[in-house]
Design an enzyme around this catalytic site. Structure first.
Site, PDB file in Angstrom:
ATOM      1  N   ASP A   1      16.754  39.903  10.247  1.00  0.00           N
ATOM      2  CA  ASP A   1      17.878  38.896   9.387  1.00  0.00           C
ATOM      3  C   ASP A   1      19.207  39.202   9.725  1.00  0.00           C
ATOM      4  OD1 ASP A   1      19.079  38.091   7.227  1.00  0.00           O
ATOM      5  OD2 ASP A   1      18.369  39.198   5.640  1.00  0.00           O
TER       6      ASP A   1
ATOM      7  N   GLU B   1      16.428  38.808  -7.506  1.00  0.00           N
ATOM      8  CA  GLU B   1      15.774  37.850  -7.108  1.00  0.00           C
ATOM      9  C   GLU B   1      14.302  37.681  -7.702  1.00  0.00           C
ATOM     10  OE1 GLU B   1      15.118  38.882  -2.683  1.00  0.00           O
ATOM     11  OE2 GLU B   1      17.223  38.116  -2.460  1.00  0.00           O
TER      12      GLU B   1
ATOM     13  N   LYS C   1      10.826  32.602   1.815  1.00  0.00           N
ATOM     14  CA  LYS C   1      11.065  33.844   1.027  1.00  0.00           C
ATOM     15  C   LYS C   1      12.066  33.254  -0.347  1.00  0.00           C
ATOM     16  CE  LYS C   1      13.469  37.523   2.136  1.00  0.00           C
ATOM     17  NZ  LYS C   1      14.206  38.748   2.778  1.00  0.00           N
TER      18      LYS C   1
ATOM     19  N   LYS D   1      18.659  31.656   7.263  1.00  0.00           N
ATOM     20  CA  LYS D   1      19.377  31.465   6.138  1.00  0.00           C
ATOM     21  C   LYS D   1      20.458  30.373   6.677  1.00  0.00           C
ATOM     22  CE  LYS D   1      19.091  35.891   4.122  1.00  0.00           C
ATOM     23  NZ  LYS D   1      19.556  37.415   3.956  1.00  0.00           N
TER      24      LYS D   1
ATOM     25  N   GLU E   1      11.073  43.425   7.437  1.00  0.00           N
ATOM     26  CA  GLU E   1      12.325  42.973   7.858  1.00  0.00           C
ATOM     27  C   GLU E   1      13.594  43.925   8.164  1.00  0.00           C
ATOM     28  OE1 GLU E   1      12.874  39.851   5.255  1.00  0.00           O
ATOM     29  OE2 GLU E   1      15.120  39.909   5.559  1.00  0.00           O
TER      30      GLU E   1
ATOM     31  N   ASP F   1      11.395  44.312   3.104  1.00  0.00           N
ATOM     32  CA  ASP F   1      12.709  44.034   3.663  1.00  0.00           C
ATOM     33  C   ASP F   1      13.404  45.229   3.401  1.00  0.00           C
ATOM     34  OD1 ASP F   1      15.120  43.268   4.538  1.00  0.00           O
ATOM     35  OD2 ASP F   1      15.591  41.565   3.071  1.00  0.00           O
TER      36      ASP F   1
ATOM     37  N   GLN G   1      14.994  47.509  -0.189  1.00  0.00           N
ATOM     38  CA  GLN G   1      15.445  46.328  -0.851  1.00  0.00           C
ATOM     39  C   GLN G   1      14.609  45.421  -1.435  1.00  0.00           C
ATOM     40  OE1 GLN G   1      19.250  44.272   0.467  1.00  0.00           O
ATOM     41  NE2 GLN G   1      17.812  42.442   0.736  1.00  0.00           N
ATOM     42  N   GLU G   2      13.310  45.077  -0.530  1.00  0.00           N
ATOM     43  CA  GLU G   2      12.305  44.187  -1.108  1.00  0.00           C
ATOM     44  C   GLU G   2      11.212  44.566  -0.963  1.00  0.00           C
ATOM     45  OE1 GLU G   2      13.683  40.099   0.510  1.00  0.00           O
ATOM     46  OE2 GLU G   2      15.641  40.605  -0.106  1.00  0.00           O
TER      47      GLU G   2
ATOM     48  N   SER H   1      23.727  41.641   0.401  1.00  0.00           N
ATOM     49  CA  SER H   1      23.627  42.607   1.777  1.00  0.00           C
ATOM     50  C   SER H   1      23.885  41.842   2.934  1.00  0.00           C
ATOM     51  CB  SER H   1      22.172  43.152   1.579  1.00  0.00           C
ATOM     52  OG  SER H   1      21.184  41.993   1.682  1.00  0.00           O
TER      53      SER H   1
ATOM     54  N   HIS I   1      20.005  44.805  -4.388  1.00  0.00           N
ATOM     55  CA  HIS I   1      19.606  43.886  -5.407  1.00  0.00           C
ATOM     56  C   HIS I   1      19.247  44.445  -6.833  1.00  0.00           C
ATOM     57  CE1 HIS I   1      18.358  40.873  -1.803  1.00  0.00           C
ATOM     58  NE2 HIS I   1      19.685  41.245  -2.119  1.00  0.00           N
TER      59      HIS I   1
ATOM     60  N   HIS J   1      15.969  32.037   0.848  1.00  0.00           N
ATOM     61  CA  HIS J   1      16.900  31.885  -0.104  1.00  0.00           C
ATOM     62  C   HIS J   1      18.276  32.987   0.186  1.00  0.00           C
ATOM     63  CE1 HIS J   1      15.129  35.069  -2.811  1.00  0.00           C
ATOM     64  NE2 HIS J   1      14.917  35.345  -1.523  1.00  0.00           N
TER      65      HIS J   1
HETATM   66  P1  PGA Z   1      20.856  38.763   0.789  1.00  0.00           P
HETATM   67  O1  PGA Z   1      19.358  39.304   0.631  1.00  0.00           O
HETATM   68  O2  PGA Z   1      20.932  37.273   0.129  1.00  0.00           O
HETATM   69  O3  PGA Z   1      21.695  39.596  -0.410  1.00  0.00           O
HETATM   70  O4  PGA Z   1      21.406  39.041   1.889  1.00  0.00           O
HETATM   71  C1  PGA Z   1      18.176  38.775   1.261  1.00  0.00           C
HETATM   72  C2  PGA Z   1      17.824  39.290   2.419  1.00  0.00           C
HETATM   73  O5  PGA Z   1      18.413  40.298   2.662  1.00  0.00           O
HETATM   74  O6  PGA Z   1      16.838  38.694   2.842  1.00  0.00           O
HETATM   75 ZN    ZN Z   2      16.800  40.293   4.739  1.00  0.00          ZN
END
Ligand code: PGA
Ligand code: ZN
Length: 418
Positions: free
Chosen positions: A309, A204, A385, A334, A283, A241, A162-163, A41, A154, A362
């Site tokens: 992010d 993940e 994370k 990141k 997030e 997230d 997503q998370e 993403s 994911h 990550h």
């Molecule tokens: P991605 O997901 O590495 O697929 O971008 C991680 C995130 O969105 O934090």
């Molecule tokens: Zn994110």
């Protein structure tokens, strides 16, 4: 001075089985290597990831062009340069590319080299990697944010968010932090199993049960926290997230169900779940260019960490806009979103100067490389994370933090979440 004698690269594979770059940098008979991760993403403003795009070769995903660039262009430029001068080396790489989003060389080739140089410098100096970044003493361990239910891009379960993560706020040390997460994860596994869903895991390492309602995931996590003997919102906190870029269409969002609603309505629904589930961190609640909605959320909810992010993509210019707009109070970091160690450190320094928390992250496509564990400690970042306590590419970062804690001995302390 220790001179770089050789730089080479090879194609290896990430945790999704996709090709990625491993760079190896030599000085005399010593060398260090680094593997570049890859997101699913991704934000529009991230630095460019160079892939061959030749369909018959690895379905377009191979990275041989980028590897060629390292083996020739980059290797030539870095030969005989001082391995300890990270800023100079990163500047050479940035200038050699010459574009804003690192389109010529690819951020993946640049970053693999940049990280390998950093590792080699620490190795030659015989110092722990974590001591070679921003701070030189009073090292602290970051709180892990473990992604225990995977949705969005994911997994294929249809979960909007997503998370779904847990953060062991009550942990006194890192080993205890991992133990607390371990208990919640094991109990969650039992709960998911009992409900008749699969307990297989997503990209993940979090579970990816075939549920599609956010609240169903949240209820199961609350239950698992309770069953583990912890108080939700005290010893363990839930963090999300949303990755809202993926849930955005024509100024509307489908975060809370598959119906698209306005940002105002989404804010009210965020408020509801934050209160009900004592959520401590959110997030990417809105899309990467929707600065107005981010600010609206900041105004309407207090005492919650709001993390950028995709909106910032570890880019200093975008972070400055976010700061002026009061978009968030935290930034996800990141390294491959920007492409060099030096630029990433600049972003972290600025984030700390404006009072933002930094969370080292990550990517959903990651590897056995544990650089970000040392990076989190050495940059005084309060959180990390790295997915759940499953899949070796996720767990390897937590294991490295356990080693760092051990090496710090009695001096080891947990960082502060503000
Ligand atoms: P991605 O997901 O590495 O697929 O971008 C991680 C995130 O969105 O934090
Ligand atoms: Zn994110």
């Amino acid at each position: 001075m220790s001179k770089i004698s050789r730089v080479i690269a090879r194609q290896v594979f990430d945790s999704r089985g996709n090709p990625t770059i491993e760079a190896e940098v030599f000085s005399g008979n010593l060398s260090c290597s680094a593997i570049c991760p890859s997101g699913a993403s991704t934000g529009t403003y991230e630095a460019f990831e160079k892939r061959d795009k030749i369909k018959r070769k690895y379905l377009g995903k191979s990275v041989f062009k980028a590897i060629n660039i390292i083996n020739n262009k980059i290797a030539k430029k870095l030969k005989n340069k001082n391995v300890h001068n990270q800023e100079k080396i990163d500047t050479i790489l940035i200038n050699l590319d010459g574009t804003k989003q690192k389109i010529n060389l690819g951020a993946n080739s640049i970053l693999a080299v940049s990280i390998a140089v950093k590792k080699l410098s620490a190795k030659i100096k015989k110092v722990p990697l974590y001591s070679s970044f921003l701070i030189k003493k009073n090292f602290k361990l970051p709180f892990p944010m473990m992604n225990i239910i995977n949705g969005g891009a994911h997994s294929n379960n249809g979960l909007r968010i997503q998370e779904f993560m847990i953060r062991p706020d009550g942990a006194k040390n890192f080993s205890q932090a991992v133990q607390m997460c371990f208990l919640v994860i094991q109990n969650l596994k039992k709960i998911i199993n009992k409900r008749g869903f699969s307990t297989s895991v997503g990209d993940e390492g979090g579970f990816a049960p075939m549920i599609s309602k956010n609240e169903e995931a949240l209820n199961m996590i609350v239950q698992a926290i309770k069953k583990s003997g912890f108080k939700n919102g005290k010893q363990i906190s839930i963090c999300l997230d949303v990755a809202a870029n993926e849930l955005y269409k024509k100024n509307k969002y489908s975060i809370h169900s598959n119906k698209y609603i306005t940002a105002e309505k989404s804010v009210n629904l965020f408020k509801k779940i934050i209160t009900k589930y004592k959520i401590k961190s959110i997030e990417d609640p809105f899309a990467e260019n929707d600065w107005k909605s981010w600010n609206m959320l900041m105004k309407k909810i207090k005492k919650v960490q709001i993390v950028g992010d995709d909106i910032y993509v570890t880019n200093l210019q975008r972070l400055k806009i976010g700061f002026l707009n009061k978009s968030s109070n935290s930034i996800l970091i990141k390294l491959n979103q920007i492409g060099t160690v030096t630029e990433t450190l600049e972003v972290i320094k600025f984030a700390h100067a404006i009072g933002f928390s930094t969370i080292i992250s990550h990517r959903s496509g990651d590897s056995e490389d544990t650089f970000i564990a040392d990076f989190a400690v050495g940059t005084n970042s309060s959180q990390i994370k790295s997915g759940s306590l499953a899949r070796s590419e996720r767990v390897s970062k937590y294991n490295q933090l356990i080693r760092i804690e051990e090496s710090l001995g009695k001096k080891a302390k947990m960082n502060k979440i503000h």
